[in-house]
Scaffold this active site. Sequence first.
Site, PDB file in Angstrom:
ATOM      1  N   ASN A   1      -1.072   1.792   6.005  1.00  0.00           N
ATOM      2  CA  ASN A   1      -0.280   0.748   5.370  1.00  0.00           C
ATOM      3  C   ASN A   1       0.221  -0.172   6.467  1.00  0.00           C
ATOM      4  O   ASN A   1       0.823   0.286   7.431  1.00  0.00           O
ATOM      5  CB  ASN A   1       0.900   1.363   4.611  1.00  0.00           C
ATOM      6  CG  ASN A   1       1.730   0.321   3.886  1.00  0.00           C
ATOM      7  OD1 ASN A   1       1.343  -0.841   3.811  1.00  0.00           O
ATOM      8  ND2 ASN A   1       2.858   0.735   3.349  1.00  0.00           N
ATOM      9  N   GLY A   2      -0.011  -1.488   6.342  1.00  0.00           N
ATOM     10  CA  GLY A   2       0.432  -2.431   7.352  1.00  0.00           C
ATOM     11  C   GLY A   2      -0.708  -3.303   7.820  1.00  0.00           C
ATOM     12  O   GLY A   2      -1.726  -3.457   7.131  1.00  0.00           O
TER      13      GLY A   2
ATOM     14  N   LYS B   1       5.033  -4.547  -5.153  1.00  0.00           N
ATOM     15  CA  LYS B   1       6.458  -4.305  -5.387  1.00  0.00           C
ATOM     16  C   LYS B   1       7.233  -4.240  -4.082  1.00  0.00           C
ATOM     17  O   LYS B   1       8.318  -4.780  -3.961  1.00  0.00           O
ATOM     18  CB  LYS B   1       6.615  -2.980  -6.152  1.00  0.00           C
ATOM     19  CG  LYS B   1       8.039  -2.709  -6.634  1.00  0.00           C
ATOM     20  CD  LYS B   1       8.413  -3.617  -7.767  1.00  0.00           C
ATOM     21  CE  LYS B   1       9.720  -3.224  -8.404  1.00  0.00           C
ATOM     22  NZ  LYS B   1      10.129  -4.200  -9.427  1.00  0.00           N
TER      23      LYS B   1
ATOM     24  N   ARG C   1       4.436   0.140  -6.404  1.00  0.00           N
ATOM     25  CA  ARG C   1       4.441  -0.709  -5.201  1.00  0.00           C
ATOM     26  C   ARG C   1       3.448  -1.861  -5.311  1.00  0.00           C
ATOM     27  O   ARG C   1       3.535  -2.821  -4.550  1.00  0.00           O
ATOM     28  CB  ARG C   1       4.109   0.144  -3.969  1.00  0.00           C
ATOM     29  CG  ARG C   1       5.122   1.246  -3.709  1.00  0.00           C
ATOM     30  CD  ARG C   1       4.606   2.245  -2.688  1.00  0.00           C
ATOM     31  NE  ARG C   1       4.563   1.710  -1.351  1.00  0.00           N
ATOM     32  CZ  ARG C   1       5.558   1.830  -0.466  1.00  0.00           C
ATOM     33  NH1 ARG C   1       6.655   2.466  -0.789  1.00  0.00           N
ATOM     34  NH2 ARG C   1       5.445   1.329   0.750  1.00  0.00           N
TER      35      ARG C   1
ATOM     36  N   GLU D   1      14.606 -18.438 -10.657  1.00  0.00           N
ATOM     37  CA  GLU D   1      14.117 -17.097 -10.980  1.00  0.00           C
ATOM     38  C   GLU D   1      13.261 -17.114 -12.238  1.00  0.00           C
ATOM     39  O   GLU D   1      12.247 -16.413 -12.320  1.00  0.00           O
ATOM     40  CB  GLU D   1      15.310 -16.144 -11.138  1.00  0.00           C
ATOM     41  CG  GLU D   1      14.985 -14.790 -11.750  1.00  0.00           C
ATOM     42  CD  GLU D   1      13.998 -13.953 -10.945  1.00  0.00           C
ATOM     43  OE1 GLU D   1      13.562 -12.915 -11.485  1.00  0.00           O
ATOM     44  OE2 GLU D   1      13.673 -14.324  -9.802  1.00  0.00           O
TER      45      GLU D   1
ATOM     46  N   GLU E   1       4.740 -15.218 -11.776  1.00  0.00           N
ATOM     47  CA  GLU E   1       4.321 -13.876 -11.375  1.00  0.00           C
ATOM     48  C   GLU E   1       3.432 -13.208 -12.417  1.00  0.00           C
ATOM     49  O   GLU E   1       2.431 -12.577 -12.058  1.00  0.00           O
ATOM     50  CB  GLU E   1       5.553 -12.997 -11.145  1.00  0.00           C
ATOM     51  CG  GLU E   1       6.289 -13.283  -9.860  1.00  0.00           C
ATOM     52  CD  GLU E   1       7.508 -12.394  -9.700  1.00  0.00           C
ATOM     53  OE1 GLU E   1       7.755 -11.915  -8.577  1.00  0.00           O
ATOM     54  OE2 GLU E   1       8.220 -12.154 -10.706  1.00  0.00           O
TER      55      GLU E   1
ATOM     56  N   CYS F   1       0.816  -1.210   0.000  1.00  0.00           N
ATOM     57  CA  CYS F   1       0.000   0.000   0.000  1.00  0.00           C
ATOM     58  C   CYS F   1       0.852   1.263   0.000  1.00  0.00           C
ATOM     59  O   CYS F   1       1.945   1.295   0.553  1.00  0.00           O
ATOM     60  CB  CYS F   1      -0.897   0.022   1.227  1.00  0.00           C
ATOM     61  SG  CYS F   1      -1.800  -1.489   1.531  1.00  0.00           S
TER      62      CYS F   1
ATOM     63  N   TRP G   1      -3.215  -2.634  -1.316  1.00  0.00           N
ATOM     64  CA  TRP G   1      -2.965  -4.033  -1.662  1.00  0.00           C
ATOM     65  C   TRP G   1      -3.667  -4.862  -0.611  1.00  0.00           C
ATOM     66  O   TRP G   1      -3.335  -4.801   0.565  1.00  0.00           O
ATOM     67  CB  TRP G   1      -1.459  -4.293  -1.671  1.00  0.00           C
ATOM     68  CG  TRP G   1      -1.052  -5.633  -2.172  1.00  0.00           C
ATOM     69  CD1 TRP G   1      -0.997  -6.056  -3.469  1.00  0.00           C
ATOM     70  CD2 TRP G   1      -0.607  -6.743  -1.374  1.00  0.00           C
ATOM     71  NE1 TRP G   1      -0.537  -7.347  -3.529  1.00  0.00           N
ATOM     72  CE2 TRP G   1      -0.291  -7.801  -2.253  1.00  0.00           C
ATOM     73  CE3 TRP G   1      -0.426  -6.943  -0.003  1.00  0.00           C
ATOM     74  CZ2 TRP G   1       0.179  -9.028  -1.822  1.00  0.00           C
ATOM     75  CZ3 TRP G   1       0.042  -8.176   0.437  1.00  0.00           C
ATOM     76  CH2 TRP G   1       0.343  -9.194  -0.466  1.00  0.00           C
TER      77      TRP G   1
ATOM     78  N   HIS H   1      15.312 -37.427  -8.805  1.00  0.00           N
ATOM     79  CA  HIS H   1      14.957 -37.688  -7.412  1.00  0.00           C
ATOM     80  C   HIS H   1      13.523 -37.284  -7.092  1.00  0.00           C
ATOM     81  O   HIS H   1      13.212 -36.956  -5.948  1.00  0.00           O
ATOM     82  CB  HIS H   1      15.932 -36.978  -6.475  1.00  0.00           C
ATOM     83  CG  HIS H   1      17.345 -37.463  -6.601  1.00  0.00           C
ATOM     84  ND1 HIS H   1      17.724 -38.727  -6.237  1.00  0.00           N
ATOM     85  CD2 HIS H   1      18.448 -36.849  -7.084  1.00  0.00           C
ATOM     86  CE1 HIS H   1      19.020 -38.884  -6.468  1.00  0.00           C
ATOM     87  NE2 HIS H   1      19.477 -37.756  -6.992  1.00  0.00           N
TER      88      HIS H   1
ATOM     89  N   LYS I   1       9.438 -15.782 -12.412  1.00  0.00           N
ATOM     90  CA  LYS I   1       8.965 -14.751 -13.349  1.00  0.00           C
ATOM     91  C   LYS I   1       7.724 -15.226 -14.087  1.00  0.00           C
ATOM     92  O   LYS I   1       6.758 -14.478 -14.270  1.00  0.00           O
ATOM     93  CB  LYS I   1      10.064 -14.410 -14.366  1.00  0.00           C
ATOM     94  CG  LYS I   1      11.090 -13.447 -13.873  1.00  0.00           C
ATOM     95  CD  LYS I   1      10.494 -12.045 -13.699  1.00  0.00           C
ATOM     96  CE  LYS I   1      11.242 -11.307 -12.632  1.00  0.00           C
ATOM     97  NZ  LYS I   1      11.003 -11.771 -11.259  1.00  0.00           N
TER      98      LYS I   1
END
Length: 609
Positions: free
Chosen positions: A98-99, A604, A27, A480, A487, A2, A74, A503, A484
């Site tokens: 925010n939080g 973000k 963000r 990574e 996401e 947020c 968010w 395995h 990506k």
Amino acid sequence: MCGIIAILGKENAAPRLVEGLRRLEYRGYDSAGIACLVDGKIERRRAEGKLVNLDNKLKKEPLAGNIGIGHTRWATHGGPTENNAHPHATDKVAVVHNGIIENYRELKEELSAHQCRFVTDTDTEVIAHLVTHNLTQGMSAQDAADAAINRLEGAYAIAIMFAGNDDLIVGARQGTPLAVGYGQGEMYLGSDSYALASLTRKVTFLEDGDRVSVTKSGVRIYNKANDNVERPIRITAQSGATTGKGPYPHFMLKEIYEQPEVIGDTLNSFVNPATGQIMMPDDMMAALMAAPRITLIACGTASYACFVAKYWFEQVARVSCEVDIASEFRYREAPMVDDGVAIFVSQSGETLDTLEALRYCKRQNQKILSIVNTIESTIERESNFVLHTLAGPEIGVASTKAFTTQLTTLACLALALASQKGVMDNDKTVTYTDALRSLPKQAAAILNHDGAIKDIAKEVYQVRDMLYLGRGSLYPIALEGALKLKEISYIHAEGYAAGEMKHGPIALIDENVPVVVVAPGNDVLYEKTASNVQETVARGGKIILFSDAAGVQKMKAQSTWSVTLGEVHPFVAPILYSLPVQLLAYHIAVAKGTDVDQPRNLAKSVTVE
């Protein structure tokens, strides 16, 4: 996470609040809203989804008023609906937050007994009702806000505005960033200096436990005991200019294409152009030289940069190294060796999990080195040493250029440490440094394969699952690459060390599961990777191979698709092989029609645990 913006000014606040929110879009968010005082009364405009929806609402229903607060949300408590969007308000108070308020259930039960009527699913609404309840008990606005903040448990940044009072905004910070901006007869609050950069360059960063009373004439910063607190006013280096996409359809693609330049900028900040030597701060290098162990800690994509760096620190610099995920690290109460160095990697410098892990390491008497992209961040301010990646603002939520500049910085650091320790002879040092200095040119050459990667994406974008394989320092790049893809395309993907396929994960393989392989032909583990790929092909897997000419030729019979990249030095291969997996994820997401720059459910800067 947020974003907060607040303006106590002389001009119409609404358009400037929206501009502040636009600067906070990077963000991540799923709803937005603003509130202003209009003739002493609180009026709000809120909208689900992107900021354009709020813009459109304001065109139909404009807001006047010179004092206001704004928020990009968010979702945590309650879905991403207009009703749950901030600001939350009563007839007396409007709040942005925010939080997470951890004790909101107890507060809600208590306030409900006082006939407070809750209309949202959020934790934030209790703040508005708590302040309002205090006001009805005869408290002043300032006292009502302070008394309410005293009751809150959790992590938060808060801005509170009061009906009938156009000369007061109260703010507070605990675990989540908040900054004060100074204007000419105006004052501002914001989640970061970038949000305030279009309004002012004079900024004070609040510390945990700080509260702030903002009026047109100035600011008072104080603590829970109501004692004044001194915090420095800084001249921020952030630019007031907004960042545009230019000719690119998405910020993510623009930022992928900026990598040759920003990798070069980052290298130039560490490599002496005359001598080719890597220059690092003396006191920082002394701490690293004395460290019996280095601990690397980060979240998400940054944690994969740390994973690559573990290979470099151990193989190149010959230093014992551990890698930890920040969200788990402090809870396992790891014992830390004396004189150790903990390296924290963060794009935003505000990630709460990373920040709390940093504070744990400080309590364990570790020296703290932070590698951050956003200047003037909380992580930077709480570190002994800092190295800046020079990626510039990264707007796309899925990290690209921040990741490769993090890798570049860590590679320079590992090589500088190896040189200072004397574990690498001069000829080898020159070879490795030359490999680093070649990065911008080689990165630009890899981008020339964009068309071929786009063609592959068109053939695989409808799959439900994909696997990524790599070995050695390319294994984290497989992780990574899978991240990506998840996401931004919402395709299930997993990265594995290629030798681990037999395995267990090989059970997932069939003709409907493409397998991306990152394997430079000159890598010492190439032949082993090729054997692992053969096992996959025997089970019907379709291979997408990223390699150099020699590697592609050797695995030609096993590959359904391949992209021939230039030959690169194994030391820098993880940096360069990040680009094709970024492009593959991007083009698959575009083919699927997802929101590439602001994928669902993601933020973000994650400032809650």
